[in-house]
Design a protein around this motif. Structure first.
Motif, short mmCIF file in Angstrom:
data_model
loop_
_atom_site.label_atom_id
_atom_site.label_comp_id
_atom_site.label_asym_id
_atom_site.label_seq_id
_atom_site.Cartn_x
_atom_site.Cartn_y
_atom_site.Cartn_z
N ASN A 32 0.91 -1.24 0.07
CA ASN A 32 0.04 0.06 0.09
C ASN A 32 0.90 1.35 0.01
OD1 ASN A 32 -2.30 -1.39 0.12
ND2 ASN A 32 -2.66 -1.27 2.41
N ASP A 33 1.82 1.32 0.54
CA ASP A 33 2.92 2.43 0.72
C ASP A 33 3.83 2.46 -0.60
OD1 ASP A 33 1.97 3.02 3.08
OD2 ASP A 33 3.88 2.35 4.22
N GLY A 34 3.63 1.67 -1.53
CA GLY A 34 4.17 1.88 -2.93
C GLY A 34 5.24 0.98 -3.08
N HIS A 35 5.67 0.04 -2.04
CA HIS A 35 6.87 -0.68 -2.30
C HIS A 35 6.54 -1.87 -3.16
CE1 HIS A 35 8.70 1.68 0.77
NE2 HIS A 35 7.90 1.49 1.33
N ASP A 233 0.39 -1.61 15.54
CA ASP A 233 1.62 -0.96 16.11
C ASP A 233 2.67 -1.80 15.68
OD1 ASP A 233 0.49 1.27 17.50
OD2 ASP A 233 -0.12 0.08 19.26
N ALA A 234 2.91 -3.11 15.77
CA ALA A 234 3.97 -3.84 15.22
C ALA A 234 4.19 -3.62 13.90
CB ALA A 234 3.98 -5.14 15.66
N VAL A 235 3.31 -3.41 13.02
CA VAL A 235 3.60 -2.97 11.56
C VAL A 235 3.94 -1.61 11.40
CG1 VAL A 235 2.00 -2.80 9.52
CG2 VAL A 235 1.98 -4.90 10.72
N GLU A 236 3.46 -0.65 12.18
CA GLU A 236 3.99 0.70 12.19
C GLU A 236 5.43 0.61 12.41
OE1 GLU A 236 2.05 3.16 11.14
OE2 GLU A 236 3.78 4.49 11.29
N ALA A 237 5.84 0.04 13.57
CA ALA A 237 7.15 0.03 14.03
C ALA A 237 8.03 -0.43 12.87
CB ALA A 237 7.49 -0.75 15.21
N ARG A 240 8.38 1.72 9.73
CA ARG A 240 9.05 2.75 9.86
C ARG A 240 10.77 2.59 9.77
NH1 ARG A 240 6.91 7.83 12.93
NH2 ARG A 240 4.75 7.69 12.40
N ALA A 241 10.88 1.40 10.68
CA ALA A 241 12.35 0.84 10.54
C ALA A 241 12.62 0.72 9.32
CB ALA A 241 12.25 -0.45 11.18
N ALA A 242 12.05 -0.04 8.25
CA ALA A 242 12.34 0.02 6.96
C ALA A 242 12.68 1.48 6.28
CB ALA A 242 11.18 -0.97 6.02
N VAL A 243 11.96 2.24 6.38
CA VAL A 243 11.89 3.59 5.52
C VAL A 243 13.24 4.14 6.22
CG1 VAL A 243 10.97 5.91 5.54
CG2 VAL A 243 9.46 3.81 5.12
N GLN A 244 13.50 4.26 7.52
CA GLN A 244 14.61 4.93 8.22
C GLN A 244 15.86 4.38 7.63
OE1 GLN A 244 14.34 7.24 10.11
NE2 GLN A 244 15.54 6.90 12.00
N LEU A 307 12.66 6.12 16.11
CA LEU A 307 11.74 5.88 14.82
C LEU A 307 10.35 7.01 15.02
CD1 LEU A 307 11.35 2.26 14.43
CD2 LEU A 307 12.75 3.72 13.32
N GLY A 308 10.44 7.70 16.33
CA GLY A 308 9.41 8.78 16.52
C GLY A 308 7.94 8.04 16.56
#
Ligand code: NAD
Length: 339
Positions: A32-35, A233-237, A240-244, A307-308
């Motif tokens: 969904n995020d385009g990856h 929450d687990a998926v969000e973390a 975010r780790a992947a993007v970072q 990761l904010g």
């Protein structure tokens, strides 16, 4: 994300264990995020493989999702994959999870969780893939750590083969970071729950008993209180780790361990009471012997700093979303089965 931003930041990601509980949700989020996502899974028999096929069935149709059936320990398969796709990042979730199963079959746990991780790391090195998110576990803290559980803890006294295998995975990741400049986030997940959760979790067992109006056993044999993290929450973390990792300059590799937990322990009694409130049934609790031992709550300050983000879905809210999902699945099954 705008089309330009998506094109700019989109990655080719290998997700191992993609058909599992966390993996299938994460694949949905990443596509969904385009990856573009390659999801590797061997549909093992830790629990019903049919559930895993169902987990991945919807996202499997997405044009940017490629499901690959196979084993992370299979070097020929890994060479074929990495030789064909220039991955930007790997998210390694494939594992034999669970404490008790690892006690019953430590060899299998070691083989998948340690040898599988090692094979993946070595393949990444050979094909110059330099970013990894590794699924670790709160179990690495062992039984003697002080609350709240902080990543500063040495995690040197794992109390099960599963915990030892996850700590070994982290240590292997560190050595590939140190020697070959791999950038790694090791995410120590604290009991993840929500739609598609693994059947072995206490939430499922309690729900079944409550719905059958049977007494719920509130006695300890092993760990009885857990820090529960909602799947969103687990998926969000993880995303975010992947993007970072993607945003890091290539010449400054990092190695970070982060707790992914909610930060509050839910005991068996609170679990049963929350479930009964959500179901609207009166819980009959059967209190008995056995030691009551809680795991400790996660310190999430490092996760927030790095990761904010801090898991924030309240347990009662998360459980009611789970029960809603369960009821939808069950009514869809009744309609499909017909009269
Ligand atoms: P899961 O069992 O639902 O998913 C794991 C997936 O890996 C399964 O689909 C399985 O078929 C696949 N797999 C197993 N061995 C494989 C192999 N050799 N090759 C390829 N695929 C293989 O488990 P989950 O709850 O989604 O856990 C995902 C990861 O997170 C695991 O590494 C687990 O140890 C870790 N973790 C989970 C939790 C939790 O509460 N769910 C907590 C801490 C850590």
């Amino acid at each position: 994300m705008s089309a330009v931003e998506t094109a700019d930041r989109a990655m080719r990601i290998l997700v191992t264990g993609a058909a599992g509980f966390i993996g299938s949700h994460l694949c949905e989020r990443l596509t969904n995020d385009g990856h573009s996502v390659w999801g590797l899974d061997n549909f093992d028999d830790f629990y019903d493989p049919e559930l895993k096929r169902r987990n991945i069935s919807r996202v499997g149709l997405h044009p940017r999702m490629h499901v690959v059936e196979g084993d992370v320990r299979d070097q020929i398969l890994l060479d074929g994959l990495f030789g064909t796709v220039p991955f930007d990042l790997v998210i390694h979730l494939a594992a034999r999870p669970g404490v008790q199963p690892s006690v019953n079959d430590p060899g299998l746990c070691y083989d998948v969780n340690v040898t599988g991780t090692l094979r993946l790391l070595e393949t990444m090195r050979r094909y110059r893939v330099s970013r990894l998110v590794f699924a670790s576990s709160s179990s690495v803290y062992g039984d003697d750590a002080a609350e709240p559980l902080s990543e500063e803890h040495a995690a040197g006294t794992p109390s099960s083969p599963y915990a030892a295998s996850k700590r070994s995975g982290e240590l292997l990741c560190h050595s590939w970071h140190h020697r070959w400049g791999l950038s790694v986030y090791c995410l120590r997940f604290f009991t993840v729950y929500g739609p598609r959760q693994r059947p072995d979790l206490a939430i499922n067992q309690f729900l079944t008993l409550l719905r059958q109006k049977k007494p719920v056993p509130i006695h300890g044999d092993g760990v009885t209180g857990l820090d529960y993290t909602h799947i969103d929450d687990a998926v969000e973390a993880a995303s975010r780790a992947a993007v970072q990792l993607r945003q890091l300059p290539p010449n400054a590799p990092i190695f970070r361990i982060l707790n992914v937990g909610h930060g509050r322990v839910i005991g068996l009694e609170e679990l049963a009471e929350t479930l009964s409130r959500v179901l609207g049934v009166k819980a009959r609790l059967s209190r008995g012997g056995g030691g009551m031992r809680n795991t400790q709550a996660a310190d999430t300050s490092r996760l927030e700093e790095e990761l904010g983000y801090r898991p924030r879905i309240d347990f009662a809210d998360g459980v009611s979303r789970y029960v809603e999902w369960l009821e939808e699945v069950e009514s869809a099954e009744v309609v499909t089965a017909g009269p």
